[in-house]
Design an enzyme around this catalytic site. Structure first.
Site, PDB file in Angstrom:
ATOM      1  NE  ARG A   4     -10.789  -9.623  -1.963  1.00  0.00           N
ATOM      2  CZ  ARG A   4     -11.191  -8.899  -2.742  1.00  0.00           C
ATOM      3  NH1 ARG A   4     -11.348  -9.227  -4.040  1.00  0.00           N
ATOM      4  NH2 ARG A   4     -11.247  -7.539  -2.345  1.00  0.00           N
ATOM      5  CE  LYS A  32      -3.578  -2.186   2.815  1.00  0.00           C
ATOM      6  NZ  LYS A  32      -4.773  -1.805   2.062  1.00  0.00           N
TER       7      LYS A  32
END
Length: 338
Positions: free
Chosen positions: A190, A116
């Site tokens: 996920r 990120k």
């Protein structure tokens, strides 16, 4: 007077649980790593009547073939922790409903090799808000002695970078046997949830509700004030929307359509962990999760990425820091399960 005392006690249990969730979420990642987090949950849960706890570490998760969960943990200095909590009410009949919660417990998310940018990495201590939310709801409902059997599965790890961390282009096998092409290591929540959902299905619940700070796309779709709800059972979704309304919390349904399922198919594996475009990211993430819900279990997914923190526009939330939202909605749902 008794009714008033009951309401006072309920408010205390729910308020205390909301505050505990906020404390967990606000704790910095150098203190609240996965191992410490699991210990704190276990200690708290052990003091509640009717609750049992079990923790699965790295060796146990390998035996469970939880390849996706382990792939996220592979760059971490700390053990992955699957915290398995159960609550059994005093009276159980064949009609007693069994509700399972699953929570994303990413104690910090660097994005892994799909690193990120620094501006997006700040506040990633909040990436375990889903697990804190479902634990707080489970805890409050257990203290209130709701006549519902409950399971709570919390998937805890951080997403860090070292020489062993999962690289983009890797293909990893999930607990349910499906192969997943990992194209973006920052779509890690996920992966943890996928194995936890599969594990939760094995507990044979009637309903599974998962909560996660899953996608930035949720903020694009609904702003930073609304929780997204998606799932495979409209009746369950309607119940959650009704509970959110009763708790004065914002929740909105987004669709999962066949095209989204098609978009997460991989040419070289069963699935890929991101869609082919940046559009519809929240629903495509939910479509991915749906691939791990089995045994015809009713399932709903709550994306709390927008509402997990800084909800100062609401009079019952702190100006900054963890919000504790959705706990009251979930408690209301559990009190009204039929």
């Amino acid at each position: 007077l008794n009714k008033l005392e009951g309401l006072k006690q309920k408010a205390a249990y729910v308020g205390e649980s909301v505050n505990l969730a906020r404390d967990f979420v606000n704790e910095p990642p150098n203190i609240l790593n996965s191992e410490e987090y699991a210990k704190r949950i276990q200690k708290d849960a052990n003091s509640i009547k009717g609750v049992k706890t079990k923790i699965l570490g790295k060796a146990a998760l390998k035996k469970e073939n939880a390849g996706l969960f382990l792939s996220v943990n592979s760059g971490s200095a700390y053990e992955p922790q699957l915290v398995h909590l159960t609550y059994t009410p005093k009276k159980v009949t064949s009609k007693t409903k069994h509700v399972a919660f699953v929570g994303k417990g990413l104690t910090f998310d660097t994005g892994g090799y799909s690193l990120k940018p620094s501006g997006s990495m700040v506040n990633m201590k909040f990436d375990m808000a889903g697990s804190a939310t479902v634990y707080a709801a489970f805890r409050a409902a257990a203290l209130l002695e709701v006549p519902v059997k409950m399971t709570c599965i919390l998937g805890m790890t951080d997403n860090a970078v070292n020489s062993k961390a999962t690289m983009p282009d890797s293909i990893v096998k999930a607990r349910n046997g499906k192969s997943v092409e990992i194209l973006n290591t920052d779509a890690e929540g996920r992966l943890v949830l996928a194995d936890c959902l599969d594990y939760a299905c094995d507990q044979k619940p009637d309903v599974i509700i998962d909560a996660a700070t899953l996608t930035g796309a949720c903020l694009v779709a609904l702003g930073s004030e609304v929780c997204a709800v998606l799932g495979n059972d409209q009746k369950l979704i309607n119940s959650l929307l009704k509970s959110a309304q009763s708790a004065d919390e914002y929740m909105w349904q987004l669709p999962i359509i066949p095209e989204f399922h098609k978009d997460i198919k991989s040419p070289i594996a069963d699935l890929k962990n991101i869609g082919g475009s940046r559009y519809g990211g929240t629903a495509k993430a939910a479509a991915f999760l749906e691939q791990f819900v089995k045994n015809n279990v009713s399932w709903a997914h709550l994306d709390i990425a927008g509402i997990g923190d800084s909800q100062g526009h609401l009079p019952y939330c702190p100006k900054k820091g963890a919000s504790g939202l959705v706990v009251r909605s979930l408690v209301h749902y559990l009190e009204n399960v039929r």
